[in-house]
Design a protein around this motif. Structure first.
Motif, mmCIF file in Angstrom:
data_model
loop_
_atom_site.group_PDB
_atom_site.id
_atom_site.type_symbol
_atom_site.label_atom_id
_atom_site.label_comp_id
_atom_site.label_asym_id
_atom_site.label_seq_id
_atom_site.Cartn_x
_atom_site.Cartn_y
_atom_site.Cartn_z
ATOM 1 N N HIS A 174 0.843 -1.193 0.000
ATOM 2 C CA HIS A 174 0.000 0.000 0.000
ATOM 3 C C HIS A 174 0.880 1.245 0.000
ATOM 4 N N ARG A 175 0.255 2.393 -0.210
ATOM 5 C CA ARG A 175 0.993 3.659 -0.255
ATOM 6 C C ARG A 175 0.048 4.796 0.096
ATOM 7 N N VAL A 176 0.621 5.952 0.375
ATOM 8 C CA VAL A 176 -0.145 7.194 0.519
ATOM 9 C C VAL A 176 0.315 8.125 -0.593
ATOM 10 N N ASP A 177 -0.603 8.455 -1.497
ATOM 11 C CA ASP A 177 -0.251 9.322 -2.612
ATOM 12 C C ASP A 177 0.117 10.722 -2.125
ATOM 13 N N PRO A 178 0.905 11.461 -2.881
ATOM 14 C CA PRO A 178 1.337 12.793 -2.445
ATOM 15 C C PRO A 178 0.166 13.728 -2.163
ATOM 16 N N VAL A 179 0.296 14.473 -1.076
ATOM 17 C CA VAL A 179 -0.652 15.547 -0.792
ATOM 18 C C VAL A 179 -0.283 16.746 -1.665
ATOM 19 N N LYS A 180 -1.239 17.223 -2.431
ATOM 20 C CA LYS A 180 -0.974 18.333 -3.344
ATOM 21 C C LYS A 180 -1.241 19.684 -2.690
ATOM 22 N N GLU A 181 -2.193 19.698 -1.775
ATOM 23 C CA GLU A 181 -2.552 20.963 -1.112
ATOM 24 C C GLU A 181 -3.234 20.636 0.208
ATOM 25 N N GLY A 182 -2.996 21.454 1.233
ATOM 26 C CA GLY A 182 -3.619 21.243 2.531
ATOM 27 C C GLY A 182 -2.822 20.292 3.407
ATOM 28 N N THR A 183 -3.491 19.751 4.440
ATOM 29 C CA THR A 183 -2.845 18.863 5.410
ATOM 30 C C THR A 183 -3.727 17.651 5.672
ATOM 31 N N ARG A 184 -3.107 16.490 5.622
ATOM 32 C CA ARG A 184 -3.775 15.215 5.911
ATOM 33 C C ARG A 184 -3.364 14.761 7.307
ATOM 34 N N LEU A 185 -4.343 14.497 8.182
ATOM 35 C CA LEU A 185 -4.087 14.048 9.547
ATOM 36 C C LEU A 185 -4.729 12.680 9.760
ATOM 37 N N VAL A 186 -3.948 11.727 10.247
ATOM 38 C CA VAL A 186 -4.452 10.372 10.464
ATOM 39 C C VAL A 186 -3.811 9.767 11.704
ATOM 40 N N VAL A 187 -4.454 8.734 12.232
ATOM 41 C CA VAL A 187 -3.822 7.831 13.192
ATOM 42 C C VAL A 187 -3.696 6.484 12.499
ATOM 43 N N VAL A 188 -2.495 5.931 12.501
ATOM 44 C CA VAL A 188 -2.291 4.594 11.962
ATOM 45 C C VAL A 188 -1.897 3.677 13.112
ATOM 46 N N GLY A 189 -2.280 2.401 12.987
ATOM 47 C CA GLY A 189 -1.959 1.451 14.040
ATOM 48 C C GLY A 189 -2.040 0.036 13.525
ATOM 49 N N TRP A 190 -1.657 -0.892 14.394
ATOM 50 C CA TRP A 190 -1.558 -2.299 14.002
ATOM 51 C C TRP A 190 -2.132 -3.169 15.099
ATOM 52 N N VAL A 191 -2.513 -4.382 14.700
ATOM 53 C CA VAL A 191 -3.143 -5.313 15.633
ATOM 54 C C VAL A 191 -2.500 -6.685 15.503
#
Length: 220
Positions: free
Chosen positions: A154-171
């Motif tokens: 998987h990947r996260v595509d480039p942010v072109k404008e603004g801000t992306r906020l996330v929480v990532v985690g694993w189980v």
């Protein structure tokens, strides 16, 4: 199994998170990447001390959600990261580390991304999960979560404008095999549906017995 959970966080919880993040200090995201993932990881993460209350909030939300509990069968929810992607940032194609937590050695059976802000707040920044013959993009509303096998590319595509906020985690799941987890989830879905229509019956009891015995066989 890939699935979405809408509104896993309440509006009040989202407000609390954004208040905390407003003046928070973020650090270089490469610090928590595996040796090869460092080459493709270009984001920022909330410092360890500041992130602890937010991690507890998210873990509480996960613990109370019946879909997550039934589909994932979590043994340990671990290694949560609060990540920020500003314009130009991305996370290239990778797979998550199989073992995390240093000396604790938690397995990563299931990954999740919890979106903290509206998709209208930023352009680009889609989470893209690859399948055998296609790939699927995800960019969910604030407070919603995508859950997927840690074994995927998987990947996260480039942010072109603004801000992306996330929480990532694993189980680390009680049931290691993704196919077995799906069987248990399907059976549990049928059991609950049957109970809602017919109530407790000999058939319901037999189905409950089968689910319990499969858990005894597969749980670690």
């Amino acid at each position: 199994m890939i699935f979405q959970i809408p509104d896993i966080l309440s509006p009040d919880e989202l407000t609390q998170i954004h208040t905390t993040l407003a003046d928070a200090e973020f650090v270089e995201g490469k610090l928590t990447a595996g040796w090869y993932a460092k080459q493709v990881k270009h984001n920022q993460q909330l410092g360890k001390r500041e992130s602890q209350p937010l991690k507890r909030l998210v873990q509480t939300a996960i613990a109370r959600h019946p879909l997550f509990q039934t589909a994932v069968r979590p043994k340990t929810v671990h290694s949560l990261l609060v990540s920020r992607y500003d314009a130009g940032m991305s996370y290239g194609r990778h797979t998550d580390n199989a073992l995390m937590g240093g000396d604790s050695f938690w397995r990563s059976d299931v990954s999740f991304t919890l979106f903290l802000n509206s998709p209208s707040d930023y352009e680009g920044g889609e989470l893209v999960i690859e399948g055998a013959d296609q790939e699927q993009s995800y960019k969910l509303e604030a407070g919603s979560m995508i859950v997927y096998p840690s074994s995927t590319l998987h990947r996260v595509d480039p942010v072109k404008e603004g801000t992306r906020l996330v929480v990532v985690g694993w189980v680390q799941s009680l049931v290691r095999d993704v196919g077995n987890r799906e069987i248990l989830f399907d059976l549990e879905t049928v059991r609950r549906s049957y109970f809602a229509k017919e109530g407790k019956s000999p058939e319901f009891d037999l189905l409950s017995k089968s689910i319990a015995n499969l858990l005894r066989k597969w749980a670690e």
